[in-house]
Design a protein around this motif. Structure first.
Motif, PDB file in Angstrom:
ATOM      1  N   SER A 119      41.292  37.392  52.889  1.00 53.17           N
ATOM      2  CA  SER A 119      42.519  37.223  52.112  1.00 53.17           C
ATOM      3  C   SER A 119      43.729  37.823  52.816  1.00 53.17           C
ATOM      4  O   SER A 119      44.849  37.341  52.641  1.00 53.17           O
ATOM      5  CB  SER A 119      42.362  37.821  50.704  1.00 53.17           C
ATOM      6  N   ARG A 120      43.511  38.847  53.621  1.00 48.73           N
ATOM      7  CA  ARG A 120      44.618  39.452  54.378  1.00 48.73           C
ATOM      8  C   ARG A 120      44.896  38.721  55.682  1.00 48.73           C
ATOM      9  O   ARG A 120      46.010  38.764  56.196  1.00 48.73           O
ATOM     10  CB  ARG A 120      44.301  40.919  54.702  1.00 48.73           C
ATOM     11  N   ALA A 148      41.502  41.775  46.519  1.00 50.59           N
ATOM     12  CA  ALA A 148      40.855  42.049  47.803  1.00 50.59           C
ATOM     13  C   ALA A 148      41.870  42.227  48.921  1.00 50.59           C
ATOM     14  O   ALA A 148      41.634  42.998  49.860  1.00 50.59           O
ATOM     15  CB  ALA A 148      39.877  40.931  48.154  1.00 50.59           C
ATOM     16  N   ALA A 149      42.997  41.553  48.826  1.00 46.91           N
ATOM     17  CA  ALA A 149      44.012  41.644  49.877  1.00 46.91           C
ATOM     18  C   ALA A 149      44.625  43.033  49.962  1.00 46.91           C
ATOM     19  O   ALA A 149      45.030  43.470  51.036  1.00 46.91           O
ATOM     20  CB  ALA A 149      45.107  40.606  49.641  1.00 46.91           C
ATOM     21  N   ASP A 150      44.674  43.752  48.837  1.00 48.86           N
ATOM     22  CA  ASP A 150      45.329  45.065  48.818  1.00 48.86           C
ATOM     23  C   ASP A 150      44.631  45.998  47.842  1.00 48.86           C
ATOM     24  O   ASP A 150      45.269  46.726  47.089  1.00 48.86           O
ATOM     25  CB  ASP A 150      46.800  44.892  48.447  1.00 48.86           C
ATOM     26  N   GLY A 151      43.307  45.980  47.851  1.00 51.96           N
ATOM     27  CA  GLY A 151      42.522  46.725  46.877  1.00 51.96           C
ATOM     28  C   GLY A 151      42.723  48.224  46.899  1.00 51.96           C
ATOM     29  O   GLY A 151      42.736  48.866  45.845  1.00 51.96           O
ATOM     30  N   GLY A 185      38.102  40.684  51.541  1.00 51.45           N
ATOM     31  CA  GLY A 185      39.340  41.406  51.843  1.00 51.45           C
ATOM     32  C   GLY A 185      39.959  40.959  53.161  1.00 51.45           C
ATOM     33  O   GLY A 185      41.125  40.550  53.199  1.00 51.45           O
ATOM     34  N   ALA A 202      37.006  47.499  45.896  1.00 52.25           N
ATOM     35  CA  ALA A 202      37.821  47.114  47.060  1.00 52.25           C
ATOM     36  C   ALA A 202      37.023  47.249  48.347  1.00 52.25           C
ATOM     37  O   ALA A 202      37.070  46.365  49.218  1.00 52.25           O
ATOM     38  CB  ALA A 202      39.091  47.958  47.113  1.00 52.25           C
ATOM     39  N   LEU A 247      34.496  44.427  48.525  1.00 54.91           N
ATOM     40  CA  LEU A 247      35.143  43.156  48.873  1.00 54.91           C
ATOM     41  C   LEU A 247      35.477  43.095  50.358  1.00 54.91           C
ATOM     42  O   LEU A 247      35.409  42.029  50.973  1.00 54.91           O
ATOM     43  CB  LEU A 247      36.398  42.936  48.016  1.00 54.91           C
ATOM     44  N   ASP A 248      35.824  44.239  50.944  1.00 46.43           N
ATOM     45  CA  ASP A 248      36.044  44.283  52.392  1.00 46.43           C
ATOM     46  C   ASP A 248      34.731  44.089  53.142  1.00 46.43           C
ATOM     47  O   ASP A 248      34.665  43.345  54.126  1.00 46.43           O
ATOM     48  CB  ASP A 248      36.688  45.610  52.804  1.00 46.43           C
TER      49      ASP A 248
END
Length: 161
Positions: free
Chosen positions: A21-22, A89-92, A18, A9, A12-13
């Motif tokens: 995607s967020r 990735a949005a909420d890892g 991340g 996670a 990915l950020d």
């Protein structure tokens, strides 16, 4: 597993997936739709082959059915892996702590191991199965169907766990 998922996670950020995607109103819903499409392709493709191996539709040749539908299932799996990465990735950080998500990954690993073992043990022999597959092959096909359905259900349950 949580530490590995947390590291993924964070990576990915760091590489920007991340935040991307967020930060978009479209990325997550499109990825979610593609993830569902991938599930339909995967379970729809390999599920029909599994059901045939288990004994349904005996007039259909197993090897030809597998040759036609396995690529659809594999394409669905690839689509799910790509879209699932975006969804993760949005909420890892939260998903890394989710027991349901961890179980989903274990189920996917078991389903992939079952598929590899099936192809290794039975792939070369399917063309000879004119009416009925061997009992062990039928059991592995049943396990495949149950594992992929369980993986899909686990994904749906993540929001409630």
């Amino acid at each position: 597993m949580e530490s590995v998922l947390s590291a993924v996670a964070a990576w990915l950020d760091t590489v920007g997936i991340g935040p991307w995607s967020r930060g978009s109103a479209l990325v997550y819903p499109v990825a979610n739709t593609l993830h569902l499409l991938g599930l339909v392709m995967l379970v729809g493709g390999i599920g029909i082959v599994d059901l045939r191996i288990m004994g349904l539709w005996r007039s259909l040749p197993i090897a030809e059915l597998s040759r036609a539908l396995t690529p659809v299932a594999v394409a669905g799996l690839v689509l799910m892996a790509a879209s699932g990465t975006i969804l993760f990735a949005a909420d890892g950080v939260a998903l890394a702590r989710s027991g349901i998500f961890a179980r989903k990954l274990v189920i996917i690993a078991a389903a992939l191991a079952n598929a590899a073992a099936f192809r290794r043990a039975w792939g070369p022999h399917m063309a000879r199965w004119t009416d009925r597959a061997p009992r062990a092959a039928r059991a592995m096909a049943g396990a495949s169907l149950l594992l992929w359905l369980a993986a899909g259900a686990s994904g749906r349950w993540i929001a409630y766990g």
